[in-house]
Every structure is written in C-alpha cells, then in structure tokens.
Enzyme design. Structure first.
Site, PDB file in Angstrom:
ATOM      1  CE1 TYR A 142     -38.817 131.514  -9.969  1.00  0.00           C
ATOM      2  CE2 TYR A 142     -39.701 133.398  -8.773  1.00  0.00           C
ATOM      3  CZ  TYR A 142     -39.641 132.037  -8.985  1.00  0.00           C
ATOM      4  OH  TYR A 142     -40.410 131.197  -8.218  1.00  0.00           O
ATOM      5  CE  LYS A 170     -37.084 130.564  -7.017  1.00  0.00           C
ATOM      6  NZ  LYS A 170     -37.953 131.307  -6.059  1.00  0.00           N
TER       7      LYS A 170
END
Length: 311
Positions: A142, A170
C-alpha cells in the site's frame, strides 16, 4: 479459497476498506461487523479489507483484530476475499499482525508503508519483505505518501514485486500517469486507492479499487467495472458519475471512517457512529452533509441500490 497470484485480479475487482463497527461503549461490535460484511458482499463487493486506517487499526488491538477476521470470514465464507491490515512503523509489530491475521483465517494481507518514520527505500523494501516472508498469504502493498510521508520508488517496486507472495498494490499516490509504467515493470495487479480515480486507473489496466465509498456504492462500482470490461466505456462513465456525490462526502474532509459510519447510520445499516479517539463521531452537520449526498445519489435509506437498475 484458492488464490491465483498470476491472475489479473488476485483479490477481485471491488474491495471495501471496511469500518470497524463499535458499540456505544467503544467495544468492537463483532455481530455488527458480520452483518455489515455480508451486506457489502451482497451489494457487489468481492473483497473486504479489515483493520486499515478506515477500520481504525491504530486504535484497535491484536485480539480485536484477530476476532474481527474470524467474524468476517465466518460471515462471508468463500464469497469474498478477506484481507487484514498488517500495517505499522514497527516491522516486528507488522509481522506479528500478519501472523495473527493468518492464524485467524484471513485470505491476504494489506501492508502499508511504515508511516511517520519515513524510512529509506532500502528500509521500505526490507519492511515489506519481512512481512511477506512471515506467512504464506498473498500480499497487497500500500503506497500512500500522504499518510506515510514516503513514496515507494520504482526500483523498490520492482525489487519487492519479485517476492513470490507480493501480488498487488493499492496505489493512493493520485499519480495516474506513473501507474502504467510501474504496472508493466512489476507485473503487479494495480488497485486504485482513490475512489475518484477508478475509471482512469481501469483505463491504464488496473485490476480494480480498494474503496471507502464502496460501503455505499459498491454495487455501482462493480457495474462500472463490468461495463468497462465489456467495452462500454460511455456506460461505465454514466454509472460512475452517479457515485460522485457519495465520493465527495466520504472523502472530502479526509475523515473517511467518520463519514462512512455516519452514512451507514443514515442508511439504517448501523445503530450508531461510535469511534475511538483520536477520531470522534460525525457531528450533526456532518450527518446532514452525508444525508444530502445520499439523496443526490438517489440512494434511499436502508437500501443499497441494485446496479441492474442503473442506466
């Protein structure tokens, strides 16, 4: 659940970064979490991400996180991927969270860049690798420099993408232009971490989205992806446009968990909007703004609109 790391969508297409329901006394409400998880999956989400920032992970504790995974996995079974956050600026702590999440039955891990510490790129790589080495679960890293204070460099992306369990990222950098080259260089499945950028990311080959607004418009996002995949780009844009009031309300103030809990209460999907400090529940003015956004999006209280009814 059998995972296919080489799949273009190893965790599905639409994942909700799920809030953690709490009782008025501030306890994690596991029955409410199970009900919410089932509703989200019924509405079109094919993945749920627990114990991220939206799930108030910094204010919940290890046994609660593990219990939450068990409750949600029991509730949705194999109908959705259940990821749990293993995010900390203490690598040893992140490893423990990963191990506990795996033991509790999570299907995958979300591993954020260590926040506040602002490690070097070597530190970032070693952090991600240590967490990925700690379990057999597939990993979504992420990249969110706005919260972490550091961005994953292209060379670091390429290094960590070589790890057999790192399968996705992400991306909350808002840098759509950088995404195609990074995706091509790494082979990772790319997920937008910004609700408003779902369509531009899909246009550059992204797998889907990890979303806050999908608590309310997950079915619409799933329909956007379906239409985009079918080549109906105008139709995808038409549906996506209907979600814009919700996206603005859920993300505009930067207090996503606060606003989502308010929206769930307005929709009759939660009995309250309790939070743990340092977050505080939405004010009545916030709730009024959320209600107006839901009305603008033609979402009725207690009903998450079926995407098949959309244009």
């Amino acid at each position: 659940m059998t995972f296919a790391p080489a799949s273009a969508r190893p965790f599905g297409a639409v994942l909700t970064a799920m809030v953690t329901p709490m009782t008025p006394a501030g306890e994690v409400d596991l029955p409410a979490a199970a009900r919410l998880a089932k509703r989200l999956v019924d509405d079109g989400n094919d993945g749920l991400v627990l114990s991220g920032t939206t799930g108030e992970a910094p204010a919940t504790h290890a046994p609660e996180k593990a219990d939450l995974v068990r409750a949600v996995v029991d509730a949705v079974g194999d109908r959705a991927y259940v990821l749990t956050g293993a995010g900390s600026n203490d690598t040893a702590h992140a490893v423990r969270m990963a191990e506990q999440g795996a033991e509790a039955g999570a299907h995958g891990l979300l591993v954020v860049s260590p926040y506040y510490s602002r490690p070097t790129q070597e530190g970032l790589y070693q952090h991600f690798a240590a967490v990925a080495d700690s379990t057999d679960l597939p990993v979504m890293i992420y990249d969110i420099p706005g919260r972490a204070g550091v961005r994953i460099a292209p060379a670091t992306y390429e290094r960590i993408a070589a790890h057999p369990r790192v399968v996705a990222t992400k991306d909350a950098t808002a840098d759509v232009a950088a995404m195609p080259a990074l995706r091509a260089a790494t082979g990772l499945a790319w997920y937008s971490g910004d609700d408003g950028l779902l369509l531009p990311f899909l246009a550059h080959g992204a797998a889907g989205i990890v979303s806050v607004s999908a608590h309310v418009v997950g079915g619409r996002f799933a329909e956007v992806v379906r239409r985009f995949d079918a080549g109906d780009h105008a139709g995808a844009l038409e549906v996506f446009t209907t979600t814009l009031p919700v996206i603005a309300a859920m993300n505009g103030a930067g207090a996503q968990a606060v606003m989502v809990k308010a929206a769930l209460e307005v929709l009759g999907l939660a009995e309250g909007r309790a939070m743990r400090l340092p977050n505080v529940p939405a004010s009545e003015a916030d709730v009024a703004d959320v209600r107006a956004a839901l009305a603008a999006a033609h979402i009725l209280p207690g009903v998450l609109e079926d995407a098949t009814t959309l244009p």
